[in-house]
Motif scaffolding. Structure first.
Motif, short mmCIF file in Angstrom:
data_model
loop_
_atom_site.label_atom_id
_atom_site.label_comp_id
_atom_site.label_asym_id
_atom_site.label_seq_id
_atom_site.Cartn_x
_atom_site.Cartn_y
_atom_site.Cartn_z
N PRO A 236 30.51 188.67 80.16
CA PRO A 236 31.56 188.23 81.10
C PRO A 236 32.29 189.38 81.77
O PRO A 236 32.59 189.32 82.98
CB PRO A 236 32.50 187.41 80.22
CG PRO A 236 31.64 186.92 79.10
CD PRO A 236 30.67 188.03 78.84
N TRP A 240 32.59 190.09 85.93
CA TRP A 240 33.82 190.26 86.73
C TRP A 240 33.81 191.59 87.48
O TRP A 240 34.24 191.67 88.63
CB TRP A 240 35.06 190.16 85.83
CG TRP A 240 35.43 188.76 85.46
CD1 TRP A 240 35.40 188.21 84.21
CD2 TRP A 240 35.90 187.72 86.33
NE1 TRP A 240 35.81 186.89 84.25
CE2 TRP A 240 36.14 186.57 85.55
CE3 TRP A 240 36.15 187.65 87.70
CZ2 TRP A 240 36.61 185.37 86.08
CZ3 TRP A 240 36.61 186.46 88.24
CH2 TRP A 240 36.84 185.34 87.44
N ALA A 288 35.13 175.74 91.00
CA ALA A 288 35.41 175.80 89.56
C ALA A 288 36.04 174.50 89.07
O ALA A 288 35.69 173.98 88.01
CB ALA A 288 36.31 176.99 89.25
N LYS A 292 34.52 171.90 86.29
CA LYS A 292 35.32 171.45 85.15
C LYS A 292 35.43 169.93 85.15
O LYS A 292 35.23 169.27 84.11
CB LYS A 292 36.71 172.08 85.23
CG LYS A 292 37.72 171.54 84.20
CD LYS A 292 37.32 171.92 82.78
CE LYS A 292 38.43 171.56 81.78
NZ LYS A 292 38.67 170.10 81.68
N ALA A 298 33.62 174.60 80.58
CA ALA A 298 35.06 174.76 80.40
C ALA A 298 35.65 175.50 81.61
O ALA A 298 34.92 176.18 82.34
CB ALA A 298 35.35 175.52 79.12
N LEU A 299 36.97 175.39 81.80
CA LEU A 299 37.61 175.92 83.00
C LEU A 299 37.42 177.43 83.11
O LEU A 299 37.09 177.93 84.20
CB LEU A 299 39.10 175.58 83.00
CG LEU A 299 39.87 176.04 84.25
CD1 LEU A 299 39.28 175.42 85.52
CD2 LEU A 299 41.35 175.69 84.14
N HIS A 300 37.64 178.18 82.01
CA HIS A 300 37.52 179.65 82.09
C HIS A 300 36.09 180.07 82.44
O HIS A 300 35.86 181.00 83.21
CB HIS A 300 37.97 180.30 80.78
CG HIS A 300 37.02 180.07 79.63
ND1 HIS A 300 36.99 178.89 78.91
CD2 HIS A 300 36.06 180.88 79.09
CE1 HIS A 300 36.06 178.98 77.97
NE2 HIS A 300 35.49 180.17 78.06
N GLU A 301 35.12 179.34 81.89
CA GLU A 301 33.72 179.63 82.19
C GLU A 301 33.38 179.22 83.63
O GLU A 301 32.66 179.94 84.34
CB GLU A 301 32.83 178.87 81.20
CG GLU A 301 31.37 179.28 81.24
CD GLU A 301 30.52 178.51 80.25
OE1 GLU A 301 29.31 178.80 80.16
OE2 GLU A 301 31.06 177.61 79.57
N LEU A 303 35.47 179.12 86.15
CA LEU A 303 36.08 180.10 87.06
C LEU A 303 35.21 181.35 87.17
O LEU A 303 34.99 181.87 88.28
CB LEU A 303 37.48 180.46 86.58
CG LEU A 303 38.58 179.43 86.86
CD1 LEU A 303 39.85 179.78 86.09
CD2 LEU A 303 38.88 179.33 88.35
N ARG A 304 34.71 181.84 86.04
CA ARG A 304 33.91 183.07 86.06
C ARG A 304 32.62 182.87 86.86
O ARG A 304 32.29 183.66 87.76
CB ARG A 304 33.58 183.51 84.63
CG ARG A 304 32.86 184.85 84.58
CD ARG A 304 32.60 185.31 83.17
NE ARG A 304 31.35 184.78 82.64
CZ ARG A 304 31.24 183.91 81.65
NH1 ARG A 304 32.33 183.43 81.07
NH2 ARG A 304 30.06 183.50 81.22
#
Length: 484
Positions: A236, A240, A288, A292, A298-301, A303-304
């Motif tokens: 990850p 980024w 994103a 979700k 999941a949200l964090h995944e 978003l990435r």
């Protein structure tokens, strides 16, 4: 007919071939260090390229190189064609033995920072060949930025005259200060590349992979050392970092030069950078939220992966962190739209470019206002500069031709047996210098090894046309161009 002095053209092409010949030494050393026999391939290719490069330099020497408008048009197109012809030699001489058609495609893809590949697998390639692919993207990025800052504004192609350097020299010659400007963005380009390598190494990526991905991220070329692209590393932090440098590579490099000189607000003062940043962030966040809400991650995944892949497509890089074709028809349709956008002018990215969308919006707004107020005088300005009708017509012509060529290339590709989705997305990917198309076989985890030779040459032509802003090439087919 016009008697065109080709000596300055051949001289510059000779200089470019000499640079490519010297660049081949780096992958030769990489193969020597790894004990791979392909070092001989680069030695022979370098010698051949250097021979022809020096021959052109010696036989076309001149006291002063000053290119006219016609000479610059001819040089811009034929320089890319000639350099790609020699850059393809290692691919066809190596033990992988690509046909010259596929080798030329690979070289064109690298130098135009497209990132499409005809290799069925890249993980088994020797280190020298992997490094050569990345070097082509990196060197192509330098050439693209230089062309976007110096040459294309001079040629007044597609509204690029808006970005003509403010100089007292208004003659029909390329301005001398081009060398000073090129040196400035060259240092900025190198500094950003080294920074990216250090950050990727700190994130845990192996040094060889870090070097390759740094060069192709900043060059927005998308060549990876792994078949699964960046997703192979499942890192990850590295994703980024690569997303950040893909985005930086799609910004105007003249703004980085101003930043180095202490003008910290120069980036945000640029209208296209503001619009481009807001657009990218908005699209990535909305995608994103969709991922979700649809329960895919999941949200964090979300978003990435959303930020990484949206930036990769918008910047026309072509990296992938996952197979985004599995996200459903909605995201696929969105990604097709994003293939048309591109980054900012004076960057390494392709596509239509954000400033043209801004000009089109200004023209649309002006036309709407004239409908209810026909006698009203509405001055148009962009970044504080007046926009005349010549620029508006140029931008509208470019955008129309861009869409028309996608459709024409899609028909040509479909004639080779590709289905509609594969054909139109491959046409958009080649003309926009993006790389992967939106079909499983030639998508983010696929390659173009399955294509017919005719389709490969069509896509090579598309990459060249897209990189040289269409009219730079097409003007050469006009009989009036060659008349006095």
């Amino acid at each position: 007919m016009l008697s065109l002095d080709v000596r300055p053209i051949f001289y510059v092409i000779g200089a470019l071939l000499s640079v490519i010949a010297v660049a081949m030494v780096a992958p030769m050393i990489a193969d020597l260090a790894a004990g791979h026999d392909d070092w001989r391939v680069f030695a022979v290719s370098s010698a051949l390229t250097l021979f022809f490069g020096v021959l052109l330099l010696l036989t076309n020497r001149a006291e002063r190189i000053a290119l006219s408008l016609r000479q610059t048009f001819v040089l811009t197109t034929f320089a890319w064609i000639a350099v790609c012809a020699f850059a393809a030699l290692p691919f066809t001489f190596s033990e992988s033995r690509l046909s010259y058609t596929d080798a030329y495609f690979e070289a064109m893809s690298g130098l135009t920072t497209t990132g499409a590949s005809t290799y069925a697998t890249v993980q088994t390639l020797p280190p020298g060949m992997l490094l050569w692919r990345s070097l082509l993207v990196w060197l192509g990025g330098i050439g693209i930025v230089g062309m976007g800052i110096v040459v294309l504004p001079f040629l007044r192609v597609g509204g690029m005259q808006l970005f003509r350097s403010e100089s007292s020299d208004k003659s029909d010659k390329v301005v001398p200060r081009a060398a000073d400007m090129a040196l400035g963005f060259g240092w900025a380009y190198l500094a950003l590349t080294i920074t990216c390598i250090i950050m990727l190494r700190m994130a845990g990526m192996p040094m060889f992979d870090a070097i390759n991905h740094a060069m192709t991220a900043l060059g927005t070329g998308g060549f990876s050392t792994k078949d699964a692209s960046v997703g192979h590393f499942a890192n990850p932090a590295a994703e980024w970092i690569i997303a950040l440098f893909m985005f930086l590579g799609s910004l105007p490099f003249v703004r980085f030069i101003a930043l180095i000189k202490g003008d910290a607000r120069s980036l945000w003062r640029d209208s296209q950078i503001r619009t481009y940043t807001i657009f990218t962030v908005t699209v990535a966040v909305l995608l994103a939220l969709y991922l979700k809400a649809s329960g895919q991650m999941a949200l964090h995944e979300a978003l990435r992966h959303s930020f990484f892949n949206c930036i990769s497509i918008i910047t026309t890089t072509g990296f992938a962190s996952v197979d985004y074709l599995s996200w459903g028809p909605g995201p696929i349709a969105l990604f097709f739209i994003l293939t048309l956008v591109g980054g900012c002018t004076g960057s390494t990215s392709g596509g239509i470019k954000m400033f043209r969308f801004e000009i089109l919006w200004l023209a649309l707004r002006m036309q709407a206002n004239r409908l209810f107020s026909p006698n009203r005088v509405i001055p148009l300005t962009y970044n504080g500069k007046p926009v005349d009708n010549d620029v508006i017509i140029s931008v509208m012509s470019f955008t129309f031709l861009y869409i028309a060529l996608i459709l024409i290339f899609a028909v040509l590709l479909a004639l080779t047996g590709l289905d509609y989705t594969s054909a139109i997305s491959a046409a958009a990917a080649s003309l926009g210098n993006i790389g992967p198309a939106l079909a499983p076989a030639i998508g983010p985890v696929g390659n173009y090894a399955i294509l017919h030779d005719f389709a490969v040459w069509v896509m090579s032509a598309g990459m060249l046309l897209g990189r040289l802003e269409l009219f730079t090439v097409l003007v050469l087919f006009s009989p009036s161009f060659w008349r006095r």
